[in-house]
Enzyme design. Structure first.
Site, PDB file in Angstrom:
ATOM      1  N   GLU A  45       0.834  -1.206   0.000  1.00 13.20           N
ATOM      2  CA  GLU A  45       0.000   0.000   0.000  1.00 13.20           C
ATOM      3  C   GLU A  45       0.865   1.251   0.000  1.00 13.20           C
ATOM      4  O   GLU A  45       2.080   1.199   0.212  1.00 13.20           O
ATOM      5  CB  GLU A  45      -0.924  -0.025   1.230  1.00 13.20           C
ATOM      6  CG  GLU A  45      -1.860  -1.220   1.202  1.00 13.20           C
ATOM      7  CD  GLU A  45      -2.862  -1.259   2.334  1.00 13.20           C
ATOM      8  OE1 GLU A  45      -2.705  -0.493   3.315  1.00 13.20           O
ATOM      9  OE2 GLU A  45      -3.811  -2.053   2.230  1.00 13.20           O
ATOM     10  N   CYS A  54      -1.963  -4.961  -5.512  1.00 15.87           N
ATOM     11  CA  CYS A  54      -2.424  -6.199  -4.875  1.00 15.87           C
ATOM     12  C   CYS A  54      -1.362  -7.293  -4.935  1.00 15.87           C
ATOM     13  O   CYS A  54      -0.496  -7.301  -5.811  1.00 15.87           O
ATOM     14  CB  CYS A  54      -3.667  -6.721  -5.582  1.00 15.87           C
ATOM     15  SG  CYS A  54      -5.083  -5.635  -5.514  1.00 15.87           S
ATOM     16  N   GLU A  56      -1.629 -10.413  -5.813  1.00 15.09           N
ATOM     17  CA  GLU A  56      -1.648 -11.273  -7.006  1.00 15.09           C
ATOM     18  C   GLU A  56      -0.809 -10.662  -8.133  1.00 15.09           C
ATOM     19  O   GLU A  56      -0.062 -11.355  -8.828  1.00 15.09           O
ATOM     20  CB  GLU A  56      -3.083 -11.460  -7.514  1.00 15.09           C
ATOM     21  CG  GLU A  56      -4.007 -12.145  -6.527  1.00 15.09           C
ATOM     22  CD  GLU A  56      -4.797 -11.166  -5.673  1.00 15.09           C
ATOM     23  OE1 GLU A  56      -4.193 -10.177  -5.169  1.00 15.09           O
ATOM     24  OE2 GLU A  56      -6.003 -11.388  -5.500  1.00 15.09           O
ATOM     25  N   CYS A  92      -9.534  -9.124  -6.848  1.00 11.58           N
ATOM     26  CA  CYS A  92     -10.215  -7.951  -7.426  1.00 11.58           C
ATOM     27  C   CYS A  92     -10.218  -8.042  -8.950  1.00 11.58           C
ATOM     28  O   CYS A  92      -9.508  -8.858  -9.550  1.00 11.58           O
ATOM     29  CB  CYS A  92      -9.551  -6.663  -6.947  1.00 11.58           C
ATOM     30  SG  CYS A  92      -8.053  -6.245  -7.870  1.00 11.58           S
ATOM     31  N   CYS A  95      -6.820  -7.617 -10.831  1.00 10.46           N
ATOM     32  CA  CYS A  95      -5.971  -8.820 -10.760  1.00 10.46           C
ATOM     33  C   CYS A  95      -6.492  -9.913 -11.678  1.00 10.46           C
ATOM     34  O   CYS A  95      -5.715 -10.660 -12.278  1.00 10.46           O
ATOM     35  CB  CYS A  95      -5.882  -9.318  -9.317  1.00 10.46           C
ATOM     36  SG  CYS A  95      -4.907  -8.201  -8.281  1.00 10.46           S
TER      37      CYS A  95
HETATM   38  N1  THU Z   1      -5.941  -6.640  -2.129  1.00 13.94           N
HETATM   39  C1  THU Z   1      -5.134  -7.581  -2.693  1.00 13.94           C
HETATM   40  O1  THU Z   1      -3.926  -7.667  -2.389  1.00 13.94           O
HETATM   41  N2  THU Z   1      -5.673  -8.417  -3.612  1.00 13.94           N
HETATM   42  C2  THU Z   1      -6.976  -8.377  -4.031  1.00 13.94           C
HETATM   43  O2  THU Z   1      -7.338  -9.103  -4.952  1.00 13.94           O
HETATM   44  C3  THU Z   1      -7.922  -7.481  -3.363  1.00 13.94           C
HETATM   45  C4  THU Z   1      -7.334  -6.474  -2.442  1.00 13.94           C
HETATM   46  C5  THU Z   1      -5.359  -5.713  -1.141  1.00 13.94           C
HETATM   47  C6  THU Z   1      -5.248  -4.292  -1.625  1.00 13.94           C
HETATM   48  C7  THU Z   1      -5.252  -3.521  -0.322  1.00 13.94           C
HETATM   49  O3  THU Z   1      -3.916  -3.421   0.153  1.00 13.94           O
HETATM   50  C8  THU Z   1      -6.040  -4.388   0.638  1.00 13.94           C
HETATM   51  O4  THU Z   1      -6.153  -5.657   0.020  1.00 13.94           O
HETATM   52  C9  THU Z   1      -7.434  -3.872   0.954  1.00 13.94           C
HETATM   53  O5  THU Z   1      -8.128  -3.602  -0.204  1.00 13.94           O
END
Ligand code: THU
Length: 130
Positions: A45, A54, A56, A92, A95
């Site tokens: 982040e 993310c 993935e 998400c 990804c």
């Molecule tokens: N996040 C992921 O790493 N992968 C996903 O497919 C969905 C969301 C992370 C992004 C962010 O740092 C946290 O989850 C909350 O959204």
């Protein structure tokens, strides 16, 4: 331990490295490549929230960087609560689009606490220039 369980275990371990001071939602991903190498990633982040990436995509981009061909992916949202919607464990949309590009069409995605999905199930009628 099955190869799927081993890949999920690698994803859970990768989640421990997550840089997620804003959401405190640790996510890890692990990709098994054609040569058997397992490449991992975690969510990273940023204070400028939209720059967050993310787990993935980090894992898949690491495969590309290492010249490896992704075959199969596991993802674990280790902080997803028992009583939270199951959707909080799902990859998400961004990804899913990257998975479609970098994983084979028939690749299996292992989602911790959910089960197995194929790319076509995760992203029907996805965008492609190929
Ligand atoms: N996040 C992921 O790493 N992968 C996903 O497919 C969905 C969301 C992370 C992004 C962010 O740092 C946290 O989850 C909350 O959204």
């Amino acid at each position: 331990m099955s190869s799927a369980e081993a890949l999920l275990a690698a994803a859970r371990e990768a989640a421990e490295q997550a840089h997620c001071p804003y959401s405190n939602f640790h996510v890890g991903a692990a990709v098994r490549c054609t040569d058997g190498t397992v490449v991992t990633g975690c969510n990273v982040e940023n204070a400028s929230y939209g720059l967050t990436i993310c787990a993935e995509r980090v894992a898949l981009f690491n495969c590309v960087t290492q010249g490896l061909q992704p075959l199969e992916l596991a993802v674990s949202c280790v902080d997803a609560q028992e009583d939270a919607p199951l959707a909080s464990r799902m990859p998400c949309g961004a990804c899913r689009q990257v998975m479609q590009e970098l994983l084979p069409n028939d690749a299996i995605v292992h989602i911790d606490g959910i089960g197995e999905r194929r790319i076509e199930q995760l992203l029907p009628d996805g965008f492609s220039l190929a």
